[in-house]
Design an enzyme around this catalytic site. Structure first.
Site, mmCIF file in Angstrom:
data_model
loop_
_atom_site.group_PDB
_atom_site.id
_atom_site.type_symbol
_atom_site.label_atom_id
_atom_site.label_comp_id
_atom_site.label_asym_id
_atom_site.label_seq_id
_atom_site.Cartn_x
_atom_site.Cartn_y
_atom_site.Cartn_z
ATOM 1 N N ASP A 69 -69.861 3.326 24.035
ATOM 2 C CA ASP A 69 -70.053 4.590 25.043
ATOM 3 C C ASP A 69 -70.630 4.058 26.267
ATOM 4 O O ASP A 69 -71.732 4.183 26.451
ATOM 5 C CB ASP A 69 -70.718 5.772 24.677
ATOM 6 N N ARG B 184 -74.656 3.090 26.677
ATOM 7 C CA ARG B 184 -75.306 2.339 25.472
ATOM 8 C C ARG B 184 -75.525 0.830 25.605
ATOM 9 O O ARG B 184 -76.448 0.127 24.965
ATOM 10 C CB ARG B 184 -74.079 2.094 24.344
ATOM 11 N N ARG C 276 -72.246 14.358 32.672
ATOM 12 C CA ARG C 276 -71.501 13.522 32.269
ATOM 13 C C ARG C 276 -70.136 13.716 32.941
ATOM 14 O O ARG C 276 -69.182 12.647 32.951
ATOM 15 C CB ARG C 276 -71.606 13.283 30.689
ATOM 16 N N LYS D 85 -62.207 11.791 27.082
ATOM 17 C CA LYS D 85 -62.943 12.704 26.316
ATOM 18 C C LYS D 85 -63.463 13.946 26.797
ATOM 19 O O LYS D 85 -63.574 14.070 28.185
ATOM 20 C CB LYS D 85 -63.961 11.973 25.188
ATOM 21 N N HIS D 86 -63.664 15.119 26.240
ATOM 22 C CA HIS D 86 -63.336 15.296 24.599
ATOM 23 C C HIS D 86 -62.213 16.443 24.624
ATOM 24 O O HIS D 86 -62.559 17.786 24.981
ATOM 25 C CB HIS D 86 -64.641 15.997 23.956
ATOM 26 N N HIS E 4 -73.240 17.913 18.678
ATOM 27 C CA HIS E 4 -73.944 16.909 17.711
ATOM 28 C C HIS E 4 -74.698 17.665 16.460
ATOM 29 O O HIS E 4 -74.978 17.145 15.714
ATOM 30 C CB HIS E 4 -74.911 16.026 18.518
ATOM 31 N N ASP F 260 -64.040 11.939 17.743
ATOM 32 C CA ASP F 260 -65.388 11.844 18.156
ATOM 33 C C ASP F 260 -66.211 11.541 16.846
ATOM 34 O O ASP F 260 -65.517 11.430 15.772
ATOM 35 C CB ASP F 260 -65.820 13.332 18.822
#
Length: 440
Positions: free
Chosen positions: A155, A163, A224, A254-255, A267, A340
């Site tokens: 990601d 990341r 984001r 995404k998403h 999450h 996801d």
């Protein structure tokens, strides 16, 4: 048992099957997108040349065997099931057992886990990233551990979700890029990001974010996203997809069907989006339509309930009406559908881990990202295929899409090997640092 199909082997198979010369055999891997013709680039995907064989009369006969079909035909059911999974790998070297790897998989190195489950891919996180040379060693080691080269993802959205930031150029996130009002900037940053990822051995990025940040208090999307206006976000997303394509790295929008209007983080919970179908068309759909028009390689699902698109109460990740009905049939998306992360709470509210994986496949997902329990979920999908609950034809559809993506990235031949020296030249290059400074 599938055996690695090298470039020379592909050539030999084609020659044996068709009796032609080397000049009549199409290459297995596509050229980098930057070398594609203008017409090909405009179509969103580089074209594959078709190999045909001359007959005795000089006419052209049937196409040579498709490398995707050859690879599929050589795979067992277990190997096909493995292709669907992209778990986290733990540690910084392919041949070393880390503490987390020990806890998850026992005394097995990452390369042994890849081989045991015939994995189609792996995803990297900050714990996998220490230095350029180390990442190159890890990705090269992982690629050498399998008969069929891996999709190696991460990601790297830039900004809040980055990341690989320990080694890569720190580009601004989507909100800052969107604020420029220039899709060309989105394309430049995506291409530079893709070039660095590719140099490190990463061939798939779970970016760009195609959500429209409708609710300013959204706890999971926010900065984001490229912005809060669907038309402007759509332009940025389409441009970013083109940028990743130019770098030769697979992009993921995404998403789906849109995570921008919620105050619950998937999450930790299961959000519900209350948009009508007409509101979805106006607010959520435009960036995904733009991504598809730009030739996006993959689209990631959202762990959200969208009652006006599917009244079942299942999250979109597990919804056949949303994934197969809406995304595949209505929007015409032909690429890879990725879930996801399946370790997120939003995916696991209603069903146990094994059932989640099976239902995702039945809904239309091709790539099962970050299984919460890889051994359990692998066995659950395998048993569903063996029992007929998931038909072998349905399994083959997903594996074919994944193999097609691999073919497009040059991953149906010898395992790719990247150079630490070359990576050091590309990653955090002066050109990329100037671009980052200009956007800021």
């Amino acid at each position: 048992m599938l055996r690695r199909i090298g470039t020379a082997s592909l050539l030999a198979v084609a020659l044996t099957a068709c009796g032609g010369g080397a000049a009549d055999v199409a290459p297995a891997a596509k050229p980098p997108a930057s070398e594609a013709s203008p017409a090909t680039e405009a179509a969103g995907r580089p074209a594959e040349p078709t190999a045909t064989e001359p007959t005795a009369t000089g006419s052209r006969a049937a196409p040579a065997a498709d490398p995707v079909k050859r690879a599929l035909a050589g795979m067992s059911v277990r190997e096909k099931v493995g292709q669907l999974f992209m778990p986290v790998v733990y540690g910084t070297a392919a041949d070393t057992v880390s503490g987390e790897n020990q806890a998850r998989y026992g005394a097995q190195t990452p390369e042994k886990v890849v081989a045991k489950y015939h994995l189609g891919g792996v995803i990297l996180f900050p714990a996998n990233v220490k230095s350029v040379g180390q990442v190159v060693g890890l990705t090269n080691g992982l690629q050498k551990s399998t008969d069929l080269p891996l999709l190696i993802g991460t990601d790297q959205e830039n900004g809040l979700v980055s990341r690989m930031s320990a080694v890569m150029t720190r580009f601004p996130g989507a909100a800052r890029i969107g604020a420029t009002g220039k899709p060309s900037v989105a394309r430049e940053v995506a291409q530079a990001t893709g070039e660095e990822l590719r140099a490190l051995g990463v061939n798939l990025d779970f970016a760009p974010v195609a959500d429209v940040n409708i609710d300013p208090k959204n706890p999971v999307i926010g900065e984001r996203a490229y912005g809060n206006r669907p038309g402007e976000v759509a332009k940025m997303v389409g441009a970013a997809v083109k940028g990743f394509e130019a770098a030769g790295v697979a992009a993921t929008a995404k998403h789906f069907p849109g995570h921008g209007d919620t105050r619950i983080d998937s999450h930790t919970g299961l959000p519900v989006i209350k948009h009508t179908r007409a509101q979805w068309e106006r607010l959520d759909a435009p960036p995904f339509k733009a991504a598809i028009a730009a030739g996006v390689d993959a689209i990631m699902t959202a762990h959200i309930v969208f009652p006006k698109l599917d009244p079942s109460g299942d999250p979109a990740t597990l919804s056949k009406p949303i994934l197969t009905g809406l995304l595949r049939k209505e929007l015409g998306f032909k690429g890879v559908i990725s879930t996801d992360a399946l370790n997120m709470a939003g995916a696991r509210v209603k069903y146990d881990d094994g059932e989640v994986a099976v239902r995702a496949v039945l809904a239309g997902a091709d790539l099962l990202l970050m299984p919460n329990d890889l051994p359990k979920q692998y066995q659950a999908v395998l048993k569903a295929v063996e029992s007929g609950r998931v038909s072998k034809a349905r399994l083959d559809e997903s594996v074919t899409r994944l193999l097609t993506l691999k073919k497009e990235r040059g991953l149906l031949g010898e395992p790719p090997v990247v150079s630490a020296e070359k990576a050091a030249e590309v990653v955090r290059s002066a050109e990329h640092r100037r671009l980052a400074a200009r956007v800021r």
